[in-house]
Each structure stands twice: as structure tokens, then as C-alpha cells.
Design an enzyme around this catalytic site. Structure first.
Site, PDB file in Angstrom:
ATOM      1  N   GLY A 177       1.047  -1.255  -0.003  1.00  0.00           N
ATOM      2  CA  GLY A 177      -0.046   0.011  -0.167  1.00  0.00           C
ATOM      3  C   GLY A 177       0.928   1.237   0.164  1.00  0.00           C
ATOM      4  O   GLY A 177       1.137   1.816  -0.949  1.00  0.00           O
ATOM      5  N   ARG A 206      -0.904  11.862  10.915  1.00  0.00           N
ATOM      6  CA  ARG A 206      -0.034  10.967  11.122  1.00  0.00           C
ATOM      7  C   ARG A 206       1.036  11.383  12.278  1.00  0.00           C
ATOM      8  O   ARG A 206       1.495  10.353  13.002  1.00  0.00           O
ATOM      9  CB  ARG A 206       0.695  10.167   9.881  1.00  0.00           C
ATOM     10  CG  ARG A 206      -0.090   9.669   8.949  1.00  0.00           C
ATOM     11  CD  ARG A 206       0.544   8.665   7.844  1.00  0.00           C
ATOM     12  NE  ARG A 206       1.319   7.680   8.306  1.00  0.00           N
ATOM     13  CZ  ARG A 206       2.724   7.879   8.574  1.00  0.00           C
ATOM     14  NH1 ARG A 206       3.451   9.080   8.084  1.00  0.00           N
ATOM     15  NH2 ARG A 206       3.189   6.596   8.888  1.00  0.00           N
ATOM     16  N   CYS A 228      -7.426  23.203  16.509  1.00  0.00           N
ATOM     17  CA  CYS A 228      -7.608  23.505  17.910  1.00  0.00           C
ATOM     18  C   CYS A 228      -7.247  22.417  18.943  1.00  0.00           C
ATOM     19  O   CYS A 228      -7.840  22.107  19.641  1.00  0.00           O
ATOM     20  CB  CYS A 228      -8.912  23.953  18.220  1.00  0.00           C
ATOM     21  SG  CYS A 228      -9.542  25.238  17.117  1.00  0.00           S
TER      22      CYS A 228
HETATM   23  C1  LIG Z   1      -2.505  -1.820   5.593  1.00  0.00           C
HETATM   24  C2  LIG Z   1      -2.309  -3.528   4.935  1.00  0.00           C
HETATM   25  C3  LIG Z   1      -1.598  -3.454   4.039  1.00  0.00           C
HETATM   26  C4  LIG Z   1      -0.792  -2.520   3.411  1.00  0.00           C
HETATM   27  O1  LIG Z   1       0.366  -2.151   4.107  1.00  0.00           O
HETATM   28  P1  LIG Z   1       1.413  -1.056   3.755  1.00  0.00           P
HETATM   29  O2  LIG Z   1       1.996  -1.069   5.054  1.00  0.00           O
HETATM   30  O3  LIG Z   1       0.574   0.076   3.470  1.00  0.00           O
HETATM   31  O4  LIG Z   1       1.992  -1.801   2.770  1.00  0.00           O
HETATM   32  C5  LIG Z   1      -1.327  -4.834   3.350  1.00  0.00           C
HETATM   33  N1  LIG Z   1      -2.502  -5.869   3.694  1.00  0.00           N
HETATM   34  C6  LIG Z   1      -3.315  -5.470   4.794  1.00  0.00           C
HETATM   35  C7  LIG Z   1      -3.989  -6.787   5.292  1.00  0.00           C
HETATM   36  C8  LIG Z   1      -3.264  -4.449   5.421  1.00  0.00           C
HETATM   37  O5  LIG Z   1      -4.255  -4.329   6.325  1.00  0.00           O
END
Ligand SMILES: *Cc1c(COP(=O)(O)O)cnc(C)c1O
Length: 441
Positions: free
Chosen positions: A298, A336, A370
Site C-alpha cells: 500500500g 500521522r 484547535c
Molecule cells: C494495511 C495493509 C496492507 C498494506 O500495508 P502497507 O504498509 O501500506 O504496505 C496490506 N495488507 C493488509 C491486510 C493491510 O491491512
């Protein structure tokens, strides 16, 4: 971990007059055209990252292997179109993500539906829209999916999410592979065995294999090798004891990205090769065929393809204490730091930092919300003459920013502008005040 050493993001540069460019485009031009705060994405970089994964996975694991984009990192229609065009699979975690992927014409038979708590409505929505796979978190959920599938006269393809019992040494909030996690069924407690036996006994379920995801922002390649070892042992054990050999083994996402210079840049292709070499030889030593392997990146697909531009507002110096530079966004568009204390690199836009350290000041870059915790980053070097109206850029904001953004303090969400070969176009328009009130009766 195999790493490369480069500039923090390859798609960043300075023009001859010193102005910061992103994907070859001047940030002041974009700020003038679209306003700030402004989310930017380098489309070419996203595509390049997809190709890096797909090529490495196919070369090292063969044609059956998959790269699934974990769309919670950044989810909007245009991104699903890019994933469709690149031939990426996708992970989705809610009906809202499924809806968005569908609007993009994404072929949902290639989607994997995650989440530790799919509601009955989610299950129905996903099945009605032909989502290919469910990644099942628990026995409760498995039984609900079985019942809804049987009502429809289908057998739903599933992977079972298994907790391998591995600590990936990352932020606690994004570590998911430990036995006490809210996600998955643990091998250690015998629950992974139990849910497998149950899945094999249910008429509405077609068990395709297993899944694990140990965490996010992981830099240590050993984490993947250990997870692969534990999961292959599990696959072999299920084969020996139950006569079921998994077709698919999904080892999740989580490769870390470089937010600041001191973090390494992971060489994805080299790491995938390392994992593949290990898995092939380990499966052989266990006497089983290696299932079709999937990865679920991701963050590492979109993070450094993103950048946020802010306009500086108040600059406050508290003599003997600290200095604050406030920007026109904050925890609403980037939660974050507030969530994990995440590091970021922040750069002045029109000119690089002065060479002379006397002309540099260390400050906290804070948002306009805030809360005292509304901080983008502490200890940021800025030019001493920074002032209201200046532009600053926060780098590496492509993952878990827009997707985690809120309307706290009734702030409209920034637009998303895509950059492609020097061209810019809007993928998501800026929220208006009318949008903010649209649900009010
Ligand atoms: C969040 C998640 C990902 C992706 O993680 P990244 O750190 O963004 O690469 C992949 N698989 C599952 C099941 C997730 O919950």
C-alpha cells in the site's frame, strides 16, 4: 535489508532559480492554480512502483503470483483506474472502497476483501458486486459468509487470515502480526487450525489458502523471511494433518518508505527476490508445492508519489522557548504525526535552505486545528526570514493522508491534483462549504 541510497524522493528537484519542483512541475504554479493546502500525486511514480512490484513478483514467483494494491493507503476513483490499467490486484476493506473501485470500472473479481469486522451488509454488498475473494478474519465472520453465500447458491472464495506471531518492530498501532492482535486467527493458540477445519467443512466456502500481514512501515527484510517460514510451516502442517494444500499464500504488505534522509530506501525488487529464493527452497525442503504467492503493498506504491503544499500563516517566536510556523492545513489533512509521531521532511518551496546556518532557524511546523497535538513536525529547519504567505512542502504524503483525512474544525478536504509528464489535472476537487453541509437536513 537491501537498500539503495538516493535523494529522499527521485521526483523532486530544484529549478535554476531555486524553486522546488515535483514531477517536473513548479509548486508555486500549482499553488496559484489550485490553492493550498494541496495534495499532489506523481502519476508516473505510482505506475513505476506498480511495475516494479509486478515485474519482480512475476520474475521471481512465476505467472500465478499477484501484487495487490492495499487501497486503504490512498483510495479515490482515479487511483483505481490506474490500478486497473497497470494490471494490479487490489485489497479493499469496506463497502465504500468497493463502491469507489466499481465506479472506476475496476474488475472486482480481482479484489480481496479484508477487514476484521465485515458487517452482514458489507458481505452482501461485496457478493452482489462480485468481489473475488474474502480474506476471513474469524470464525464468526466465516459462518456469516457461509450462510450468505449458501442463500445465494454460491461458494465464496476465501483466504483465512492467520496470525503468525511475529513482531515487526514498527509503530504499535500498525503492528498486526502478534498473537494478541485484533486481526486474524493465531497459529500458537490452535485457532488457525480450527478455522481451517471449519472452512473446509462449509458448503458455502471455497478455501483458496492463507493470508498474513505482519505490520506496516517495516524495514527489516528478516520480518518477511520469518513470516514466510511460519506460514509455510503452517501450510505444510495443514497438508499433513488435513490433506488440504493451499493454492494461494498471501504474505501481506508493509514495506517501509523513506520519510526522512536517515531512513533507508528499500530496493523492492531485490527484497522480493530474497523472499522468493527463500520460499522456493523452503517449500521444497518441506516437500510441498509453493502456493501462488501474493504481496499487498500500500504505502510503498503511493507514499513518495505524494506531496502536500501548504501556505505559511503565523510565525510565532517564544523567546527562550521555541518557534512555531503555522500552516493552512494540519491534522485534518495529515493526522500521522498526531497518531504515530511520524517523521516528515519539510522543505521551503521558493528557495532551498540557506547555506549559512546563521540564517536557519529550528521550529515546530504546526497546523491550524484547535489542539496542541496538531503538529506536522518538530525540529524543522526553516529560513530565519520565513514569513506569512511563503509556501512550504511536506514530502512523502501519498499514503494514509487523504484516506485518513477528516473535517475536524470543519475544514474542507484539500483537492487531489495528479501530475503526469508535466501536465496537471484534478482527480478530486476541493471540498466546498456546501459539501461540508450536504448531509444536514
Ligand atoms: C494495511 C495493509 C496492507 C498494506 O500495508 P502497507 O504498509 O501500506 O504496505 C496490506 N495488507 C493488509 C491486510 C493491510 O491491512
Amino acid at each position: 535489508m537491501i537498500t539503495k541510497n538516493k535523494m529522499i524522493c527521485e521526483n523532486l528537484d530544484r529549478a535554476s532559480d531555486g524553486e522546488l519542483t515535483f514531477a517536473g512541475v513548479r509548486l508555486s504554479t500549482l499553488a496559484a492554480r489550485y490553492g493550498t493546502p494541496l495534495y499532489l500525486y506523481d502519476e508516473d511514480r505510482i505506475r513505476e512502483r506498480c511495475r516494479t512490484y509486478l515485474t519482480a513478483i512475476r520474475e521471481n514467483f512465476g505467472e500465478g503470483a499477484k501484487a495487490l494494491y492495499a487501497s486503504k493507503a490512498a483510495c479515490f476513483k482515479r487511483l483505481y483506474e490506474i490500478m486497473r490499467e497497470e494490471g494490479m490486484g487490489i485489497d479493499v476493506v469496506s463497502s465504500g472502497e468497493i463502491y469507489t473501485a466499481k465506479r472506476a470500472g475496476y474488475p472486482l473479481e480481482r479484489a480481496y476483501f479484508h477487514s476484521n469486522n465485515k458487517t452482514d451488509a458489507d458481505i452482501v454488498y461485496a457478493m452482489d458486486n462480485g468481489v473475488g475473494y474474502f480474506v476471513v478474519d474469524s470464525t464468526d465472520e466465516l459462518l456469516a459468509i457461509d450462510e450468505i453465500a449458501r442463500e445465494r447458491g454460491i461458494r465464496q472464495r476465501v483466504l483465512l487470515r492467520i496470525t503468525p506471531g511475529i513482531d515487526p518492530h514498527t509503530y504499535a498501532a500498525v503492528a498486526t502480526g502478534k498473537v494478541d492482535s485484533k486481526f486474524g486467527s493465531a497459529i500458537e493458540t490452535g485457532q488457525a487450525d480450527e478455522i481451517t477445519a471449519l472452512a473446509l467443512s462449509l458448503g458455502g466456502i471455497e478455501l483458496r489458502g492463507f493470508h498474513c500481514h505482519v505490520g506496516s512501515q517495516v524495514f527489516d527484510s528478516d520480518v518477511y523471511l520469518r513470516a514466510a517460514e511460519v506460514m509455510l510451516d503452517f501450510v505444510a502442517n495443514i497438508y499433513r494433518t488435513k490433506g488440504y494444500l493451499a493454492d494461494e499464500l498471501d504474505i501481506g504488505g508493509g514495506y517501509g518508505v523513506r520519510y526522512i534522509e536517515s531512513q533507508p530506501e528499500i530496493d523492492i525488487a531485490a527484497n522480493i527476490k530474497e523472499v522468493a529464493d527463500f520460499m522456493k527452497s523452503y517449500a521444497a525442503s518441506l516437500g510441498i508445492a509453493l502456493p501462488a504467492v501474493a504481496f499487498e503493498p500500500g504505502r510503498s506504491i503511493v507514499a513518495d508519489a505524494g506531496l502536500t503544499v501548504y501556505t505559511v500563516g503565523s510565525v510565532k517566536r517564544i523567546p527562550g522557548y521555541k518557534s512555531y510556523v503555522s500552516v493552512d492545513g494540519g491534522m485534518a489533512d495529515n493526522p500521522r504525526f498526531a497518531l504515530y509521531g511520524s517523521p516528515y521532511t519539510i522543505l521551503p518551496v521558493m528557495h532551498d535552505l540557506p547555506e549559512n546556518s546563521d540564517e536557519i532557524e529550528i521550529c515546530s511546523v504546526v497546523g491550524r486545528c484547535c489542539e496542541s497535538g496538531d503538529i506536522i513536525q518538530e525540529n524543522v529547519p526553516v529560513p530565519r526570514n520565513i514569513k506569512r504567505g511563503d509556501l512550504i512542502a511536506c514530502l512523502t504524503t501519498g499514503a494514509y493522508h487523504y484516506s485518513m483525512a477528516s473535517n475536524y474544525n470543519r475544514l474542507p478536504k484539500p483537492p487531489i491534483v495528479m501530475l503526469n509528464g508535466g501536465r496537471d489535472y484534478v482527480a478530486v476537487r476541493r471540498e466546498s462549504f456546501e459539501d461540508l453541509s450536504a448531509q444536514e437536513v
